[in-house]
Motif scaffolding. Sequence first.
Motif, PDB file in Angstrom:
ATOM      1  N   THR A  51      50.751  36.843  47.540  1.00 39.69           N
ATOM      2  CA  THR A  51      50.879  38.119  46.835  1.00 39.69           C
ATOM      3  C   THR A  51      49.839  38.152  45.739  1.00 39.69           C
ATOM      4  O   THR A  51      49.795  37.261  44.892  1.00 39.69           O
ATOM      5  CB  THR A  51      52.293  38.282  46.254  1.00 39.69           C
ATOM      6  N   ALA A  52      48.985  39.184  45.768  1.00 34.75           N
ATOM      7  CA  ALA A  52      47.859  39.273  44.831  1.00 34.75           C
ATOM      8  C   ALA A  52      48.041  40.433  43.856  1.00 34.75           C
ATOM      9  O   ALA A  52      48.604  41.477  44.202  1.00 34.75           O
ATOM     10  CB  ALA A  52      46.553  39.459  45.599  1.00 34.75           C
ATOM     11  N   THR A  53      47.565  40.220  42.625  1.00 31.28           N
ATOM     12  CA  THR A  53      47.505  41.275  41.617  1.00 31.28           C
ATOM     13  C   THR A  53      46.127  41.222  40.978  1.00 31.28           C
ATOM     14  O   THR A  53      45.450  40.192  41.026  1.00 31.28           O
ATOM     15  CB  THR A  53      48.575  41.123  40.526  1.00 31.28           C
ATOM     16  N   GLN A  54      45.731  42.329  40.378  1.00 33.38           N
ATOM     17  CA  GLN A  54      44.415  42.394  39.740  1.00 33.38           C
ATOM     18  C   GLN A  54      44.483  43.250  38.492  1.00 33.38           C
ATOM     19  O   GLN A  54      45.150  44.275  38.452  1.00 33.38           O
ATOM     20  CB  GLN A  54      43.389  43.003  40.713  1.00 33.38           C
ATOM     21  N   SER A  55      43.767  42.803  37.463  1.00 33.29           N
ATOM     22  CA  SER A  55      43.569  43.568  36.240  1.00 33.29           C
ATOM     23  C   SER A  55      42.123  43.356  35.827  1.00 33.29           C
ATOM     24  O   SER A  55      41.784  42.321  35.248  1.00 33.29           O
ATOM     25  CB  SER A  55      44.534  43.113  35.147  1.00 33.29           C
ATOM     26  N   GLY A  56      41.258  44.305  36.176  1.00 31.27           N
ATOM     27  CA  GLY A  56      39.827  44.135  35.914  1.00 31.27           C
ATOM     28  C   GLY A  56      39.282  43.024  36.777  1.00 31.27           C
ATOM     29  O   GLY A  56      39.468  43.020  37.985  1.00 31.27           O
ATOM     30  N   THR A  57      38.624  42.032  36.147  1.00 30.48           N
ATOM     31  CA  THR A  57      38.082  40.907  36.904  1.00 30.48           C
ATOM     32  C   THR A  57      39.063  39.742  36.997  1.00 30.48           C
ATOM     33  O   THR A  57      38.783  38.763  37.677  1.00 30.48           O
ATOM     34  CB  THR A  57      36.764  40.400  36.279  1.00 30.48           C
ATOM     35  N   ALA A  58      40.203  39.845  36.330  1.00 27.00           N
ATOM     36  CA  ALA A  58      41.221  38.800  36.403  1.00 27.00           C
ATOM     37  C   ALA A  58      42.166  39.102  37.558  1.00 27.00           C
ATOM     38  O   ALA A  58      42.591  40.237  37.751  1.00 27.00           O
ATOM     39  CB  ALA A  58      42.012  38.729  35.102  1.00 27.00           C
ATOM     40  N   ALA A  59      42.466  38.073  38.332  1.00 22.44           N
ATOM     41  CA  ALA A  59      43.378  38.244  39.461  1.00 22.44           C
ATOM     42  C   ALA A  59      44.319  37.055  39.531  1.00 22.44           C
ATOM     43  O   ALA A  59      43.994  35.962  39.044  1.00 22.44           O
ATOM     44  CB  ALA A  59      42.594  38.375  40.765  1.00 22.44           C
ATOM     45  N   THR A  60      45.492  37.283  40.109  1.00 20.97           N
ATOM     46  CA  THR A  60      46.440  36.193  40.336  1.00 20.97           C
ATOM     47  C   THR A  60      46.951  36.270  41.764  1.00 20.97           C
ATOM     48  O   THR A  60      46.992  37.343  42.366  1.00 20.97           O
ATOM     49  CB  THR A  60      47.652  36.257  39.375  1.00 20.97           C
ATOM     50  N   ILE A  61      47.315  35.110  42.273  1.00 23.29           N
ATOM     51  CA  ILE A  61      47.921  35.030  43.602  1.00 23.29           C
ATOM     52  C   ILE A  61      49.119  34.091  43.513  1.00 23.29           C
ATOM     53  O   ILE A  61      49.024  32.990  42.967  1.00 23.29           O
ATOM     54  CB  ILE A  61      46.920  34.526  44.660  1.00 23.29           C
ATOM     55  N   THR A  62      50.245  34.550  44.050  1.00 24.13           N
ATOM     56  CA  THR A  62      51.456  33.740  44.139  1.00 24.13           C
ATOM     57  C   THR A  62      51.679  33.420  45.608  1.00 24.13           C
ATOM     58  O   THR A  62      51.507  34.283  46.471  1.00 24.13           O
ATOM     59  CB  THR A  62      52.663  34.501  43.551  1.00 24.13           C
TER      60      THR A  62
END
Length: 159
Positions: free
Chosen positions: A53-64
């Motif tokens: 599961t991916a999220t993005q805020s500008g150039t920052a991203a996270t994956i769980t």
Amino acid sequence: MRSRSTLGTVAVLTGALAAAGLAFAPTAGAVSPGSATATYDCGSWGGGSATLTATQSGTAATITISSSVTTPIAVGTDTISSTLTLAKGGGGTRVFTGKKNPARSAGQSVIMGPLSGTVASGDSLNSYFAGVALKMVIFGVTVNCDAVTSQSPGPFVFS
């Protein structure tokens, strides 16, 4: 009195311009699809399907990552160091890292993240490539997992 009226008008106009600026401000980036599945082979630790599961805020991203790979021993909160390497369309890779996980009893599936990384607009990222896609270090033991399928419904595309 005229100066108070002028100051009041300036204040109202300034507020209106600020509100208009917020209405037209760029929004945070969005990633599509928001989640994908892939199959991993983790050697003696087993293998199976995982949901990323991916999220993005500008150039920052996270994956769980929620996987069907199970831990043979109990692990405490934030004790698994994880590195997820995704192949970038057009060449290269992007790496997501973190030491975030919930506590798990022996035999429960492994959940990692959010793992943090940096992306660029237009990045198309997939966990399927030649090499170790997911590396976990648990109590000093390294577990390497190869992605054996491409992500479904497709790679993550960041805007």
